[in-house]
Enzyme design. Structure first.
Site, short mmCIF file in Angstrom:
data_model
loop_
_atom_site.label_atom_id
_atom_site.label_comp_id
_atom_site.label_asym_id
_atom_site.label_seq_id
_atom_site.Cartn_x
_atom_site.Cartn_y
_atom_site.Cartn_z
CG HIS A 1 -41.83 32.84 14.12
ND1 HIS A 1 -40.52 32.67 13.78
CD2 HIS A 1 -41.98 32.32 15.37
CE1 HIS A 1 -39.89 32.04 14.79
NE2 HIS A 1 -40.75 31.84 15.76
CG HIS B 1 -42.01 34.02 19.87
ND1 HIS B 1 -40.79 33.97 20.51
CD2 HIS B 1 -41.97 33.07 18.91
CE1 HIS B 1 -40.06 33.03 19.94
NE2 HIS B 1 -40.75 32.46 18.96
CD GLU B 2 -45.19 31.20 17.86
OE1 GLU B 2 -44.77 31.03 16.70
OE2 GLU B 2 -44.62 30.75 18.87
N GLY C 1 -45.90 27.16 20.86
CA GLY C 1 -46.42 27.93 19.74
C GLY C 1 -45.65 27.60 18.48
CB CYS D 1 -37.68 30.23 19.04
SG CYS D 1 -38.40 30.17 17.40
CG LEU D 2 -40.70 24.66 18.85
CD1 LEU D 2 -42.00 24.13 18.24
CD2 LEU D 2 -40.07 23.63 19.77
CD GLN E 1 -41.59 28.71 14.51
OE1 GLN E 1 -42.72 28.88 14.94
NE2 GLN E 1 -40.60 28.29 15.28
#
Ligand code: NI
Length: 169
Positions: free
Chosen positions: A137, A133-134, A46, A91-92, A51
């Site tokens: 962000h 989660h996204e 994701g 997470c990236l 991000q």
């Protein structure tokens, strides 16, 4: 298409609240394509526009094994939140860190896709976690913020140390 640079925690730009997309035009479609390419290349399941330092409400997700089921959520809104589940998240933007996080077990999200079509999607398990989660962000929240103060400061220290090593390399 192009690979986008992914901001890393604790970059303050990750704490920016994203603005709604008013019109799904070619620039938004291009952003979706670039975000999908960046997510697949990372690889990740994701990615939120926040991000990649674009503060608009756009998310791409693919939790499929085959990496062939791209889900695009523009202006997503959780309209049902149910149950509870703790699962390990990464997470990236927080590379190498995986920690258990408590979230709702099931959600229904209302969003628009890249073709400007509105839809609703019921999700559970990993997909429900990923959607939450996204969306966090887009609100300027990183999963690390849900952890204890102690864990959070350890993660900050570890990532900052790695940044120093990288800067001197
Ligand atoms: Ni993330």
């Amino acid at each position: 298409m192009a690979l986008l640079e992914i901001l890393e925690y604790p970059d303050p730009r990750l704490f920016t609240k994203a603005q709604p997309v008013e019109r799904i035009d070619a620039s938004v479609q291009r952003l979706v394509e670039d975000m999908a390419e960046t997510m697949y290349a990372a690889p990740g399941i994701g990615l939120a526009a926040t991000q990649v330092n674009v503060h608009r409400r756009v998310i791409v997700i693919d939790v499929s094994e085959e990496r062939d089921a791209l889900l695009v959520l523009i202006n997503p809104e959780l309209i049902v939140i149910e149950g509870e589940r703790v699962s390990e998240e990464g997470c990236l933007s927080v590379p190498g860190i995986y920690e258990p996080v408590r979230r709702a077990a099931r959600v229904v999200v209302r969003a628009t896709n890249q073709h400007a079509e509105p839809f609703e999607l019921a999700a559970e398990d990993m997909l429900a976690v990923c959607i939450q989660h996204e969306i966090d962000h887009l609100e300027g929240r990183v999963f690390v913020d849900k952890l204890s103060q102690l864990k959070r400061s350890r993660i900050r220290a570890r990532l900052q140390k790695r940044d120093r090593v990288r800067a001197s390399a």
